[in-house]
Design a protein around this motif. Structure first.
Motif, PDB file in Angstrom:
ATOM      1  N   ALA A 106       8.574  -6.980   4.796  1.00  6.76           N
ATOM      2  CA  ALA A 106       8.983  -5.659   4.314  1.00  6.76           C
ATOM      3  C   ALA A 106      10.481  -5.450   4.512  1.00  6.76           C
ATOM      4  N   THR A 107      11.101  -4.812   3.526  1.00  5.80           N
ATOM      5  CA  THR A 107      12.531  -4.527   3.595  1.00  5.80           C
ATOM      6  C   THR A 107      12.779  -3.261   4.410  1.00  5.80           C
ATOM      7  N   VAL A 108      14.040  -3.024   4.736  1.00  6.93           N
ATOM      8  CA  VAL A 108      14.417  -1.822   5.475  1.00  6.93           C
ATOM      9  C   VAL A 108      13.979  -0.573   4.712  1.00  6.93           C
ATOM     10  N   MET A 109      14.174  -0.564   3.392  1.00  6.84           N
ATOM     11  CA  MET A 109      13.785   0.601   2.594  1.00  6.84           C
ATOM     12  C   MET A 109      12.268   0.794   2.604  1.00  6.84           C
ATOM     13  N   GLU A 110      11.514  -0.295   2.541  1.00  4.11           N
ATOM     14  CA  GLU A 110      10.058  -0.189   2.604  1.00  4.11           C
ATOM     15  C   GLU A 110       9.621   0.358   3.962  1.00  4.11           C
ATOM     16  N   ILE A 111      10.222  -0.137   5.026  1.00  5.90           N
ATOM     17  CA  ILE A 111       9.888   0.325   6.375  1.00  5.90           C
ATOM     18  C   ILE A 111      10.204   1.813   6.508  1.00  5.90           C
ATOM     19  N   ALA A 112      11.403   2.209   6.088  1.00  7.58           N
ATOM     20  CA  ALA A 112      11.817   3.604   6.183  1.00  7.58           C
ATOM     21  C   ALA A 112      10.905   4.501   5.354  1.00  7.58           C
ATOM     22  N   SER A 113      10.512   4.038   4.193  1.00  8.17           N
ATOM     23  CA  SER A 113       9.632   4.819   3.323  1.00  8.17           C
ATOM     24  C   SER A 113       8.258   5.030   3.956  1.00  8.17           C
ATOM     25  N   VAL A 114       7.701   3.963   4.512  1.00  9.23           N
ATOM     26  CA  VAL A 114       6.391   4.051   5.171  1.00  9.23           C
ATOM     27  C   VAL A 114       6.474   4.972   6.381  1.00  9.23           C
ATOM     28  N   MET A 115       7.533   4.831   7.175  1.00  7.85           N
ATOM     29  CA  MET A 115       7.727   5.652   8.364  1.00  7.85           C
ATOM     30  C   MET A 115       7.858   7.129   7.986  1.00  7.85           C
ATOM     31  N   ALA A 116       8.658   7.403   6.962  1.00  6.27           N
ATOM     32  CA  ALA A 116       8.877   8.783   6.532  1.00  6.27           C
ATOM     33  C   ALA A 116       7.593   9.386   5.968  1.00  6.27           C
ATOM     34  N   ASP A 117       6.881   8.625   5.156  1.00  5.54           N
ATOM     35  CA  ASP A 117       5.651   9.130   4.559  1.00  5.54           C
ATOM     36  C   ASP A 117       4.594   9.451   5.614  1.00  5.54           C
ATOM     37  N   ALA A 118       4.500   8.605   6.644  1.00  4.02           N
ATOM     38  CA  ALA A 118       3.500   8.803   7.697  1.00  4.02           C
ATOM     39  C   ALA A 118       3.974   9.794   8.762  1.00  4.02           C
ATOM     40  N   ARG A 119       5.265  10.152   8.721  1.00  3.15           N
ATOM     41  CA  ARG A 119       5.850  11.022   9.757  1.00  3.15           C
ATOM     42  C   ARG A 119       5.559  10.464  11.145  1.00  3.15           C
ATOM     43  N   SER A 120       5.771   9.169  11.253  1.00  5.75           N
ATOM     44  CA  SER A 120       5.476   8.461  12.499  1.00  5.75           C
ATOM     45  C   SER A 120       6.763   7.924  13.109  1.00  5.75           C
ATOM     46  N   PRO A 121       6.896   7.994  14.430  1.00 13.02           N
ATOM     47  CA  PRO A 121       8.095   7.446  15.071  1.00 13.02           C
ATOM     48  C   PRO A 121       8.056   5.928  15.200  1.00 13.02           C
ATOM     49  N   VAL A 122       6.919   5.324  14.849  1.00 19.04           N
ATOM     50  CA  VAL A 122       6.780   3.872  14.940  1.00 19.04           C
ATOM     51  C   VAL A 122       6.036   3.332  13.729  1.00 19.04           C
ATOM     52  N   VAL A 123       6.375   2.097  13.368  1.00 20.48           N
ATOM     53  CA  VAL A 123       5.669   1.354  12.325  1.00 20.48           C
ATOM     54  C   VAL A 123       5.327   0.001  12.929  1.00 20.48           C
ATOM     55  N   ALA A 124       4.086  -0.410  12.779  1.00 20.00           N
ATOM     56  CA  ALA A 124       3.671  -1.717  13.277  1.00 20.00           C
ATOM     57  C   ALA A 124       3.960  -2.777  12.222  1.00 20.00           C
ATOM     58  N   VAL A 125       4.263  -3.969  12.700  1.00 17.00           N
ATOM     59  CA  VAL A 125       4.434  -5.124  11.825  1.00 17.00           C
ATOM     60  C   VAL A 125       3.259  -6.044  12.114  1.00 17.00           C
ATOM     61  N   ALA A 126       2.503  -6.369  11.068  1.00 15.09           N
ATOM     62  CA  ALA A 126       1.306  -7.201  11.226  1.00 15.09           C
ATOM     63  C   ALA A 126       1.564  -8.593  10.682  1.00 15.09           C
ATOM     64  N   ASP A 127       0.765  -9.542  11.147  1.00 17.03           N
ATOM     65  CA  ASP A 127       0.965 -10.941  10.776  1.00 17.03           C
ATOM     66  C   ASP A 127       0.350 -11.328   9.435  1.00 17.03           C
ATOM     67  N   ASP A 128      -0.306 -10.426   8.737  1.00 17.49           N
ATOM     68  CA  ASP A 128      -0.957 -10.730   7.465  1.00 17.49           C
ATOM     69  C   ASP A 128      -0.077 -10.219   6.323  1.00 17.49           C
ATOM     70  N   GLU A 129       0.548 -11.146   5.606  1.00 18.58           N
ATOM     71  CA  GLU A 129       1.463 -10.781   4.514  1.00 18.58           C
ATOM     72  C   GLU A 129       0.742 -10.055   3.379  1.00 18.58           C
ATOM     73  N   ARG A 130      -0.462 -10.488   3.047  1.00 15.96           N
ATOM     74  CA  ARG A 130      -1.177  -9.919   1.897  1.00 15.96           C
ATOM     75  C   ARG A 130      -1.895  -8.624   2.232  1.00 15.96           C
ATOM     76  N   HIS A 131      -2.425  -8.519   3.449  1.00 14.48           N
ATOM     77  CA  HIS A 131      -3.193  -7.342   3.859  1.00 14.48           C
ATOM     78  C   HIS A 131      -2.747  -6.923   5.261  1.00 14.48           C
ATOM     79  N   PRO A 132      -1.561  -6.321   5.381  1.00 16.26           N
ATOM     80  CA  PRO A 132      -1.044  -6.013   6.720  1.00 16.26           C
ATOM     81  C   PRO A 132      -1.967  -5.124   7.537  1.00 16.26           C
ATOM     82  N   GLU A 133      -2.726  -4.254   6.876  1.00 18.00           N
ATOM     83  CA  GLU A 133      -3.626  -3.364   7.618  1.00 18.00           C
ATOM     84  C   GLU A 133      -4.741  -4.132   8.320  1.00 18.00           C
TER      85      GLU A 133
END
Length: 157
Positions: A106-133
């Motif tokens: 994920a790019t910086v913009m993708e990370i920032a977008s996910v963080m902003a949308d979730a209103r979360s102070p943290v975003v996890a990075v997962a080891d699954d490229e296709r299905h991070p969840e």
């Protein structure tokens, strides 16, 4: 810059962990929240520090903050006793804050977008490229860490 380069080790807890231990970890490390993972290290939720604080404040005081004035300091020091015998899962009841997850690419913009949308102070990075969840959490990016990496130096505009 990609998520795999920004991710840092971050303390995690499981739903079965003690609420008191979780509060101690959060306080000792000065964290904005805790990452909750399952036994396979997959993201379950984020436990914001504000939720922990909410659990120690009696409901009648939350309903009428003016009542907080009647609590003296020795009594306030015993507020955390409300966490005794409870688990992280207990704290998540009644509204789990989903932990936003991104893949390592994920790019910086993708990370920032996910963080902003979730209103979360943290975003996890997962080891699954296709299905991070579905992937195991390999690191976390906090809002502060993200900003630290992308803000221009003072005086640079």
């Amino acid at each position: 810059m990609r998520a795999r380069e920004l991710a840092v080790e971050y303390p995690t807890v499981t739903p079965d962990d003690s609420a008191m231990d979780a509060a101690r970890l959060l306080a000792a490390r000065g964290l904005p929240g805790l990452v909750v993972v399952d036994g396979r290290r997959r993201a379950v939720a984020v436990l914001p520090g504000s939720r922990l604080v909410r659990q120690i404040v009696p409901p009648h005081v939350r309903d009428d903050p003016a009542l907080a004035r009647v609590y003296d300091e020795p009594h306030a020091d015993r507020l955390c006793a409300r966490l005794a015998g409870r688990t992280v899962a207990d704290l998540l009841e009644g509204g789990r804050a989903p932990l936003p997850v991104v893949d390592p690419g994920a790019t910086v913009m993708e990370i920032a977008s996910v963080m902003a949308d979730a209103r979360s102070p943290v975003v996890a990075v997962a080891d699954d490229e296709r299905h991070p969840e579905r992937g195991a959490v390999i690191g976390v990016i906090t809002a502060a860490h993200l900003l630290e990496r992308i803000l221009p130096a003072a005086g640079d505009g």
